[in-house]
Design an enzyme around this catalytic site. Structure first.
Site, PDB file in Angstrom:
ATOM      1  N   GLU A 209       4.731 -11.139  -5.248  1.00  0.00           N
ATOM      2  CA  GLU A 209       5.580 -10.175  -4.544  1.00  0.00           C
ATOM      3  C   GLU A 209       5.142 -10.047  -3.089  1.00  0.00           C
ATOM      4  O   GLU A 209       5.976 -10.012  -2.170  1.00  0.00           O
ATOM      5  CB  GLU A 209       5.535  -8.811  -5.226  1.00  0.00           C
ATOM      6  CG  GLU A 209       6.502  -7.815  -4.575  1.00  0.00           C
ATOM      7  CD  GLU A 209       6.242  -6.369  -4.965  1.00  0.00           C
ATOM      8  OE1 GLU A 209       7.220  -5.632  -5.150  1.00  0.00           O
ATOM      9  OE2 GLU A 209       5.062  -5.974  -5.066  1.00  0.00           O
ATOM     10  N   CYS A 317       9.127   2.670  -0.722  1.00  0.00           N
ATOM     11  CA  CYS A 317       8.220   3.712  -1.214  1.00  0.00           C
ATOM     12  C   CYS A 317       6.892   3.617  -0.474  1.00  0.00           C
ATOM     13  O   CYS A 317       6.302   4.625  -0.094  1.00  0.00           O
ATOM     14  CB  CYS A 317       7.985   3.546  -2.712  1.00  0.00           C
ATOM     15  SG  CYS A 317       9.458   3.763  -3.720  1.00  0.00           S
ATOM     16  N   ASP A 341       4.650   6.323  -7.666  1.00  0.00           N
ATOM     17  CA  ASP A 341       4.647   6.257  -9.128  1.00  0.00           C
ATOM     18  C   ASP A 341       3.242   5.825  -9.522  1.00  0.00           C
ATOM     19  O   ASP A 341       2.902   4.648  -9.486  1.00  0.00           O
ATOM     20  CB  ASP A 341       5.703   5.246  -9.589  1.00  0.00           C
ATOM     21  CG  ASP A 341       5.614   4.904 -11.070  1.00  0.00           C
ATOM     22  OD1 ASP A 341       4.756   5.477 -11.774  1.00  0.00           O
ATOM     23  OD2 ASP A 341       6.390   4.045 -11.521  1.00  0.00           O
TER      24      ASP A 341
END
Length: 438
Positions: A209, A317, A341
Site C-alpha cells: 500500500e 484519515c 481506527d
C-alpha cells in the site's frame, strides 16, 4: 550446531530432562561445557552417568545453587519450557540467541513468549539456505532492555479508550468509543520496525500500500490483484455513487493519498489519466529539502486538500500533515492523523510511516530515528471491542527489524518493489479477525 557450540563453549548449559534425552547419546554430556540437568530422577542418573562435566539436580532451588557456585561461568539455558520460564521470571537472562526457520512447521512446544517484551533485536544475519533440507534460516540475537516496549503505548491507548472513551455516532453508523488528542512515539533506531506483535499484521499489505501511495497511483485494483483488498470496500460502484463520484470507474479512489503526495493541486480526472508534470510533487520536494536544506522547518507534506475532498472516495484519515526533522545524520517523522481506527487502521499506519521514514532516510543518506503520531478522533469501533479485549490480554513481543536495500537510494518511486525490503524476526500472536466499517 556450529553456532550453538561457538556461543556455549567454555560455559555452562542448563536444560531439562527432555532436552537432555534429545541429545544423541554419543554427544552426552555436551563437551567442553558444564552440563546441568533438571530431573526428578537426579540420583539415579547421577550414579548411572558418572561424569565431572554433568550435574543432575531435582529442584529449581538446587539448580540456582549450582549456578551460584559456578558464577565464574557464562551460563546458557537451552530448554525446555519450564527452565526457560524459570530464568526469564528471575529476569536474569540478558541475551537470547534465536534461529528463525522459514516455512510452515508442525510444533507441539512453544517458547514462553510472555516474558519477551523487554528484549529487542541487536543483530541479525543474512538469510541462509541449508542444501540438505532446502530450508532457509537466519540467526537473530536479542538483548534485554529496561524500558517499556513501544507497543505497550499502543495497547495502553486502546485500554484508555475502552475505559474512558465516550460513545459516538459516526459516518459508518457502526458507532465508536472515542477519545480526542493523543500521541505515540516509536523508536526506529538500529533497524527497529514497530509492527504490532499482539496480533498478526501483514507486512506485505503495509508495504505494498505504501509503495502504491508513493508512485501516485489511485487505482485500487492494482492492490486487489496482488491480494491486498483493504480498499475494495471503499471503491465499489455503490460506494462511489453514494459519494457522488458517478464518473469514476469501480476501483478508483479519487484524488486521495498518492495523488496528493505526488500531484497536489492538479485537477483530478480518473485513475487512468496521466498526471505527469501536473501539480506539486510533495514527495520529491521533501527529498530535495532533506538533502539541500536539512535544518528547514518546512520539510512537510499533506494529503489533506480541502479543494479536492469532493473528488475523494474517502478523505485521508492519516497524512493530514507530515513533518520530517533532520538531526545529526538522523531522520524523524511526525504525522497527524485526524481519524484513528485503533484496532485495524492504526496497527497498519504505525509500520507504514516507519517504513516511509526508512525509505526517505535511505534515499537521503541518513539513519531513521523516531516516528511520532499525533491523533485526533481516536476510537475503537463498537464491533471491535471484543477483539481489542482479547488483544489486550496478550503480552507484546520484541519488535522486528527491517532492512532497506541500498538500491532504494537511486530508484524512482515507481521502481520500488517487495524485493527491496526485508522483514527480520517478526514474532507475533495469532491473527484476530474483525470487520472493517466502510
Amino acid at each position: 550446531m556450529q553456532r550453538f557450540r561457538s556461543i556455549t563453549a567454555g560455559g555452562g548449559v542448563i536444560m531439562g530432562r527432555t532436552t537432555f534425552d534429545s541429545i544423541p547419546e554419543e554427544h552426552r554430556p555436551l563437551k567442553g561445557r558444564l552440563n546441568v540437568v533438571l530431573t526428578r530422577s537426579s540420583a539415579d542418573l547421577m550414579s548411572a552417568t558418572p561424569d565431572p562435566n554433568i550435574i543432575f539436580v531435582s529442584s529449581f532451588d538446587e539448580l540456582d545453587a549450582v549456578v551460584g557456585q559456578h558464577d565464574h561461568l557464562s551460563w546458557h539455558v537451552i530448554g525446555g519450557v519450564s527452565v526457560y520460564q524459570h530464568f526469564l521470571e528471575k529476569r536474569s537472562v540478558t541475551s537470547m540467541y534465536v534461529t528463525f526457520v522459514e516455512g510452515s512447521l508442525e510444533c507441539d512446544t512453544f517458547f514462553p513468549h510472555q516474558f519477551l517484551s523487554h528484549f529487542e533485536i541487536t543483530r541479525a544475519s543474512a538469510l541462509m539456505s541449508d542444501t540438505t533440507s532446502g530450508m532457509s534460516y537466519r540467526f537473530v540475537d536479542y538483548t534485554r532492555i529496561t524500558s517499556e516496549s513501544d507497543e505497550r503505548m499502543y495497547l495502553n491507548l486502546m485500554q484508555d479508550i475502552l475505559t474512558t472513551g465516550h460513545s459516538r455516532d459516526d459516518r459508518t453508523t457502526m458507532g465508536t468509543l472515542a477519545v480526542f488528542g493523543r500521541q505515540l512515539k516509536f523508536d526506529l533506531t538500529n533497524g527497529k520496525l514497530p509492527m504490532v506483535t499482539t496480533r498478526f499484521t501483514s507486512f506485505r499489505m503495509v508495504l505494498l500500500e505504501l509503495l502504491w501511495f508513493m508512485k501516485g497511483s489511485t487505482d485500487t485494483r492494482e492492490l486487489s490483484v496482488q491480494g491486498i483488498k483493504i480498499w475494495d470496500g471503499n471503491t465499489t460502484r455503490d460506494f462511489l455513487d453514494a459519494r457522488g463520484l458517478t464518473d469514476l470507474p469501480t476501483g478508483d479512489m479519487g484524488a486521495g493519498y498518492g495523488f496528493q503526495w505526488r500531484h497536489f493541486g492538479a485537477t483530478y480526472g480518473t485513475c487512468h489519466d496521466d498526471y505527469t508534470g501536473h501539480g506539486v510533487d510533495q514527495l520529491n520536494e521533501v527529498v530535495r529539502l532533506i538533502k539541500e536544506d536539512p535544518h528547514s522547518r518546512r520539510i512537510c507534506m499533506t494529503g489533506w486538500n480541502p479543494a479536492a475532498l469532493g473528488r475523494m472516495a474517502l478523505p485521508p484519515c492519516h497524512s493530514c500533515f507530515i513533518q520530517f526533522y533532520v538531526d545529526q545524520g538522523h531522520l524523524s517523522c511526525h504525522m497527524y492523523q485526524r481519524s484513528v481506527d485503533c484496532f485495524l487502521g492504526l496497527a497498519a499506519n504505525i509500520p507504514s510511516y516507519a517504513l516511509l521514514t526508512n525509505i526517505l532516510a535511505t534515499k537521503c543518506g541518513l539513519l531513521p530515528k523516531e516516528l511520532i503520531i499525533s491523533t485526533g478522533d481516536t476510537h475503537v469501533y463498537s464491533n471491535h471491542v471484543e477483539q481489542v479485549t482479547l488483544q489486550l490480554s496478550r503480552p507484546p513481543l520484541p519488535p522486528p527489524m527491517v532492512r532497506v536495500s541500498p538500491v532504494v537510494k537511486d530508484k524512482d518511486w515507481a521502481e520500488l518493489n517487495e524485493a527491496d525490503f526485508e522483514l527480520i524476526g517478526y514474532m507475533h500472536h495469532p491473527s484476530i479477525r474483525a470487520h472493517m466499517s466502510v
